[in-house]
Design an enzyme around this catalytic site. Structure first.
Site, short mmCIF file in Angstrom:
data_model
loop_
_atom_site.label_atom_id
_atom_site.label_comp_id
_atom_site.label_asym_id
_atom_site.label_seq_id
_atom_site.Cartn_x
_atom_site.Cartn_y
_atom_site.Cartn_z
N ASP A 1 -4.98 -2.70 3.67
CA ASP A 1 -4.27 -1.34 2.58
C ASP A 1 -6.20 -0.08 2.76
O ASP A 1 -5.21 0.81 2.00
CB ASP A 1 -5.27 -2.56 1.05
CG ASP A 1 -3.73 -3.41 0.76
OD1 ASP A 1 -3.41 -4.34 1.65
OD2 ASP A 1 -3.14 -3.11 0.44
N ALA B 1 0.79 -1.26 0.18
CA ALA B 1 -0.10 0.32 0.12
C ALA B 1 0.51 1.30 0.19
O ALA B 1 0.63 2.56 -0.35
CB ALA B 1 -0.61 -0.14 1.10
#
Ligand code: MRU
Length: 341
Positions: A228, A51
């Site tokens: 994420d 991420a």
């Protein structure tokens, strides 16, 4: 842009280079990223992944394109294309929102360069703070299970969950790490195993399906994963397989921690159901590809379901370890993640 080096990104002579996370650990290959199409291709293929890293690489490329004189309208288009390159990790959108503000400045080129470089430095700092807060939760002689890859490869710094493990190991508290191989794309088997080896942290690699019996045999003291996207109710999207670990942890009474920077928090997303989950190609499940080549074991026409992420409900999380500190389930129930940070 200034010369810059992280585990998996480099700026040299104002050009962005990325370390190919699909070629690791067999080969350390660096690719020059000249265009939006180059980077989008690398992001789709998970040569650039994790991420924080997705957001940082997109920001650095935009700054590079601005320095090269790309017109403002084209920079807006480039930003929109990069923003759509992967849907789940909100760090990408958060970083690009900041790059858009820089792009709207009168002197947008220095503003974009400063912002992109600042995001890298900031991520390094956020990882460091997460490691400090998280290591306090690690008890002596811990056997920690982790999933996917959340280390220096996925961030500009020491990583999130893996950064915590690294810090706790430096403090002498980690007996060993259980590394989930993380099917289908093997980020654990390929990347986390490699990073732990580089850091001299003892580990054993397991197939994802082995975690349950390890927990039943009382071989796991805690589970640490990254994220994420963290929704406003504390639900967490992370690599597919994270939810099963959280359910198992609850059943076996094992603490389950999520480590992430505030750039992973999305206060506008009410809950896990609203988090967009990326669906990926069938061939990732019907076989496997890597620097070792391509192998296919399923029938070529096999129907496949391949979500890249799943959602762990907030109820299953023992603590969210952010750069600002440890957030408890009580704080989450009181609306901690509903506020913009
Ligand atoms: O598909 P990937 O490899 O990008 O998925 C990565 C993860 O799920 C990580 O756990 C997450 O991005 C956190 S990385 C610090």
């Amino acid at each position: 842009m200034q010369t810059l080096t992280t585990t998996s990104l480099r700026i040299r002579k104002s050009q962005l280079w990325i370390l190919d996370q699909q070629a690791l650990p067999q080969r350390a290959e660096w690719h020059l990223c000249r265009t939006v199409d180059d980077l989008v291709g690398h992001i789709h293929a998970l040569r650039v992944r994790g991420a924080p890293l997705i957001g940082l690489s997109a920001s650095l490329l935009l700054a590079q394109l601005a320095e090269e004189g790309m017109p403002v309208a084209e920079l807006h288009q480039a930003l929109a294309t990069l923003r759509a390159s992967r849907p789940t990790a909100v760090n990408l959108m958060n970083n690009l929102d900041r790059m858009k503000i820089a792009l709207e400045q009168r002197f947008h080129i220095p503003a974009m360069v400063q912002e992109a470089e600042g995001l890298v430095g900031e991520d390094r700092e956020l990882c460091d703070r997460i490691a400090t807060h998280g290591a306090e939760l690690v008890t002596a002689d811990s056997r920690i299970l982790t999933h996917c890859n959340t280390g220096g490869l996925a961030t500009a710094g020491v990583g999130t969950a893996l950064g915590v493990i690294h810090r706790a190991h430096q403090q002498g508290k980690v007996a060993q790490v259980w590394v989930d191989e993380t099917r289908p794309l093997l980020q654990g088997g390929r990347l986390t195993a490699w990073e732990l080896g580089e850091l001299n942290i003892p580990y054993q690699l397991i197939c994802d399906s082995m975690a349950a019996s390890l927990m039943a045999k009382k071989q796991v003291d805690a589970i640490w994963v990254g994220a994420d996207r963290i929704a406003a109710n504390g639900d967490v999207a992370n690599k597919i397989g994270t939810y099963s670990l959280a359910v198992l942890a609850k059943y076996h009474g094992i603490p389950f921690y999520v480590a992430a920077p505030h750039t992973t928090h999305d206060p506008h997303c009410p809950n896990g159901e609203a988090i967009p989950i990326e669906q990926r190609a069938a061939k990732e499940v019907t076989g496997v590809s890597g620097s070792f080549g391509d192998v296919q074991w399923a029938p070529v026409d096999a129907e496949v379901y391949n979500p890249a992420f799943d959602v762990t409900p907030a109820d299953l999380v023992s603590g969210w370890v952010l750069d600002s500190g440890v957030v408890t389930p009580e704080q989450v129930r009181d609306g901690f993640f509903r506020a913009t940070r």
